[in-house]
Scaffold this motif. Structure first.
Motif, PDB file in Angstrom:
ATOM      1  N   ILE A 176       0.842  -1.190   0.000  1.00  0.00           N
ATOM      2  CA  ILE A 176       0.000   0.000   0.000  1.00  0.00           C
ATOM      3  C   ILE A 176       0.871   1.231   0.000  1.00  0.00           C
ATOM      4  N   PRO A 177       0.691   2.132  -0.976  1.00  0.00           N
ATOM      5  CA  PRO A 177       1.446   3.370  -0.958  1.00  0.00           C
ATOM      6  C   PRO A 177       1.113   4.185   0.274  1.00  0.00           C
ATOM      7  N   ASP A 234       0.643   6.232 -12.864  1.00  0.00           N
ATOM      8  CA  ASP A 234       0.893   4.848 -12.472  1.00  0.00           C
ATOM      9  C   ASP A 234       1.132   4.690 -10.976  1.00  0.00           C
ATOM     10  N   THR A 235       0.943   5.749 -10.199  1.00  0.00           N
ATOM     11  CA  THR A 235       1.127   5.653  -8.755  1.00  0.00           C
ATOM     12  C   THR A 235       0.051   4.761  -8.147  1.00  0.00           C
ATOM     13  N   LEU A 236       0.467   3.790  -7.345  1.00  0.00           N
ATOM     14  CA  LEU A 236      -0.487   2.931  -6.661  1.00  0.00           C
ATOM     15  C   LEU A 236      -1.000   3.655  -5.420  1.00  0.00           C
ATOM     16  N   ASP A 286       8.451   0.898  -8.093  1.00  0.00           N
ATOM     17  CA  ASP A 286       7.974  -0.304  -7.413  1.00  0.00           C
ATOM     18  C   ASP A 286       8.899  -1.465  -7.781  1.00  0.00           C
ATOM     19  N   PRO A 287       9.667  -2.018  -6.838  1.00  0.00           N
ATOM     20  CA  PRO A 287      10.572  -3.114  -7.188  1.00  0.00           C
ATOM     21  C   PRO A 287       9.844  -4.375  -7.606  1.00  0.00           C
ATOM     22  N   ALA A 288       8.542  -4.440  -7.299  1.00  0.00           N
ATOM     23  CA  ALA A 288       7.771  -5.619  -7.648  1.00  0.00           C
ATOM     24  C   ALA A 288       7.113  -5.526  -9.017  1.00  0.00           C
ATOM     25  N   ASP A 289       7.026  -4.326  -9.567  1.00  0.00           N
ATOM     26  CA  ASP A 289       6.352  -4.140 -10.851  1.00  0.00           C
ATOM     27  C   ASP A 289       6.926  -2.888 -11.507  1.00  0.00           C
ATOM     28  N   ALA A 290       7.682  -3.077 -12.568  1.00  0.00           N
ATOM     29  CA  ALA A 290       8.363  -1.950 -13.217  1.00  0.00           C
ATOM     30  C   ALA A 290       7.405  -0.942 -13.827  1.00  0.00           C
ATOM     31  N   ASN A 291       6.129  -1.294 -13.962  1.00  0.00           N
ATOM     32  CA  ASN A 291       5.146  -0.385 -14.539  1.00  0.00           C
ATOM     33  C   ASN A 291       4.388   0.416 -13.492  1.00  0.00           C
ATOM     34  N   VAL A 321       4.665   2.929  -9.654  1.00  0.00           N
ATOM     35  CA  VAL A 321       5.475   3.659  -8.677  1.00  0.00           C
ATOM     36  C   VAL A 321       4.692   3.737  -7.379  1.00  0.00           C
ATOM     37  N   LEU A 322       5.436   3.941  -6.276  1.00  0.00           N
ATOM     38  CA  LEU A 322       4.862   4.011  -4.942  1.00  0.00           C
ATOM     39  C   LEU A 322       5.123   5.386  -4.341  1.00  0.00           C
ATOM     40  N   VAL A 323       4.169   5.891  -3.596  1.00  0.00           N
ATOM     41  CA  VAL A 323       4.351   7.169  -2.915  1.00  0.00           C
ATOM     42  C   VAL A 323       5.481   7.043  -1.898  1.00  0.00           C
ATOM     43  N   GLU A 324       6.403   8.016  -1.924  1.00  0.00           N
ATOM     44  CA  GLU A 324       7.423   8.107  -0.878  1.00  0.00           C
ATOM     45  C   GLU A 324       6.814   8.974   0.220  1.00  0.00           C
ATOM     46  N   LYS A 325       6.237   8.307   1.196  1.00  0.00           N
ATOM     47  CA  LYS A 325       5.340   8.941   2.163  1.00  0.00           C
ATOM     48  C   LYS A 325       5.973  10.140   2.865  1.00  0.00           C
TER      49      LYS A 325
END
Length: 378
Positions: A11-12, A139-141, A330-335, A337-341
Motif C-alpha cells: 500500500i502506498p 501509475d502511482t499505486l 515499485d521493485p515488484a512491478d516496473a510499470n 510507482v509508490l508514494v514516498e510517504k
C-alpha cells in the motif's frame, strides 16, 4: 494491465517493505495506448486572460461551449477544509477519451472509457504572483476512497490501484476526492481538457517554440525532432507531451518532465502573443478553449472563467515551480510507482501552509531522467 487487475503490491503511503514479484526492470512500451494530457488548461486560462481586458464581450457568446461538474454537491461535506491563507488549489486533468476526434488522434480502441493519464495540482500562492505545480504520476499505486460519480453512481473504495483509475471509475468527482485523500488539500477548482482540443489550441496560437537538447524520436507518439530549436505545431506538441519511450528511462516520470517543460514554454508564449489586435484570432482561440474545457460549476461560465484566469496574470514561467509528487519505483512491478510517504508529506504540508516546496522533498526520489531535454527557446 488495467488498474483493477494490478497484482497485490504494498500500500502506498506506507514504507515499502521487501518485495519479490519482480526485479524492477524499466518499462516496456505499451502498444495501442495513447496518453491524455492537461497542459491545454493553462493555455485556456492564458487566452481568457488576454481577452479579459479588451474583448471580453465576445466570451459571453461562448458560454454554451463550456461543460461543468458540480464537484461540491457530489462530494458533500466530507472533505478537507478550505484554506484560509489566500491560496487556492486547482486540480487540472487531461482526458484521453477515445470517442470523437480523440480516437483518430490518440489511436487505440474506442472502449467507451476515458482516462486521466496526466494530472497536476496547481497551488496558487497568496497574492497570486507565483504557483507551485505538483504532477501526480498516473501509475502511482494509491488507495482510492469511496466516491460518488457525477452521474450519482456509488463506487466502493479500492486499495492498491493506479491513480488514474479514479477518473476511469467515477470521472472528475472521484479524481478530486482521490487527490484530496492523497494530499489532505481541498481542491478549490477543477479543470479538465482533452487532447484533441489541446492540439487545436496550439495551432490556433501559431505554435509553441521550444529547444531540445537531444534528438527525440518516438514512433509511438509519432514524434521525430532533432536537437535544436523548433516551433511545434499542434500535432508535434501533442507528440511531445505524450512521448516517454524516447527520453530518460522510458517511464511516465520522464514524460511528466517533458510536460512540465512544455507548460513553461507555453506560458511564456501566451504571455507575449498579443491577441488584442486580432479579434478573429482571439475569438477562434476562445472558441477552441471553451469547447475543450470541463470545469467545476463555480467556473462554469465564461464570465467566471475570465475572472478566475485574470487572477493568474501575474504568474509566468519564472515564478512557477514544477515538481513531481515524490515516488519510488515499485521493485515488484516496473510499470508502477509508490508514494514516498515522508517526502510527499513535506510537499503537501508546504502547500497547506502556502510555502514553497522544499528542494529536499524531491531529492533522491524517482525522476524519469528527462530533465533538461526540453526547454523554452532562448
Amino acid at each position: 494491465m488495467s488498474a483493477e487487475s494490478t497484482p497485490d503490491p504494498a500500500i502506498p503511503g506506507k514504507s515499502p517493505g521487501p518485495r519479490h514479484r519482480g526485479k524492477g526492470r524499466r518499462r516496456k512500451p505499451r502498444s495501442g495506448r495513447r496518453k491524455g494530457l492537461l497542459v491545454a488548461a493553462w493555455t485556456a486560462a492564458g487566452v481568457v486572460v488576454l481577452g479579459g481586458t479588451g474583448a471580453g464581450v465576445l466570451f459571453f457568446k461562448l458560454n454554451g461551449n463550456l461543460q461543468s461538474v458540480d464537484i461540491d454537491q457530489v462530494l458533500g461535506a466530507d472533505r478537507p477544509e478550505k484554506a484560509d491563507n489566500g491560496s487556492e488549489n486547482i486540480l487540472v486533468l487531461g482526458s484521453d477519451t477515445r470517442t470523437g476526434g480523440n480516437q483518430e488522434l490518440g489511436g487505440g480502441t474506442d472502449d467507451g472509457t476515458a482516462r486521466s493519464d496526466t494530472a497536476m495540482v496547481v497551488h496558487v500562492h497568496r497574492g497570486h504572483k507565483k504557483a507551485s505545480v505538483v504532477s501526480i504520476p498516473r501509475d502511482t499505486l494509491v488507495d482510492r476512497p469511496e466516491c460518488t460519480g457525477a452521474d450519482g453512481d456509488e463506487h466502493p473504495a479500492a486499495d492498491d490501484v493506479m491513480f488514474n483509475s479514479a477518473y476511469s471509475t467515477g470521472g472528475g468527482a472521484c479524481a478530486v476526492k482521490t487527490v484530496e485523500s492523497i494530499s489532505g488539500l481541498r481542491m478549490d477548482h477543477y479543470l479538465e481538457v482533452d487532447f484533441s482540443g489541446f492540439q487545436q489550441l496550439v495551432d490556433d496560437l501559431g505554435g509553441v517554440e521550444v529547444t531540445t537538447s537531444e534528438d527525440i524520436k518516438d514512433p509511438d507518439s509519432h514524434l521525430d525532432l532533432p536537437a535544436g530549436t523548433h516551433t511545434l505545431d499542434g500535432e508535434q506538441a501533442l507528440g511531445l507531451v505524450r512521448t516517454r519511450h524516447a527520453v530518460g528511462d522510458g517511464s511516465d516520470l520522464g514524460r511528466i518532465q517533458l510536460q512540465q517543460a512544455f507548460v513553461k514554454a507555453l506560458a511564456e508564449q501566451v504571455k507575449d502573443i498579443g491577441l488584442l489586435g486580432n479579434p478573429k484570432k482571439l475569438y477562434d482561440i476562445a472558441d477552441t478553449a471553451t469547447k475543450t474545457l470541463t470545469t467545476d460549476s463555480d467556473l462554469g461560465s465564461v464570465n467566471s472563467l475570465m475572472s478566475f484566469a485574470s487572477g493568474l496574470k501575474g504568474i509566468d514561467a519564472s515564478n512557477m515551480n514544477m515538481v513531481t509528487m515524490p515516488v519510488v519505483y515499485d521493485p515488484a512491478d516496473a510499470n508502477r510507482v509508490l508514494v514516498e510517504k515522508t517526502k510527499a508529506d513535506q510537499v503537501w504540508t508546504a502547500l497547506k501552509n502556502d510555502r514553497p516546496v522544499p528542494a529536499a522533498a524531491t531529492e533522491g526520489t524517482a525522476s524519469g531522467g528527462a530533465k533538461g531535454v526540453v526547454n523554452s527557446a532562448p
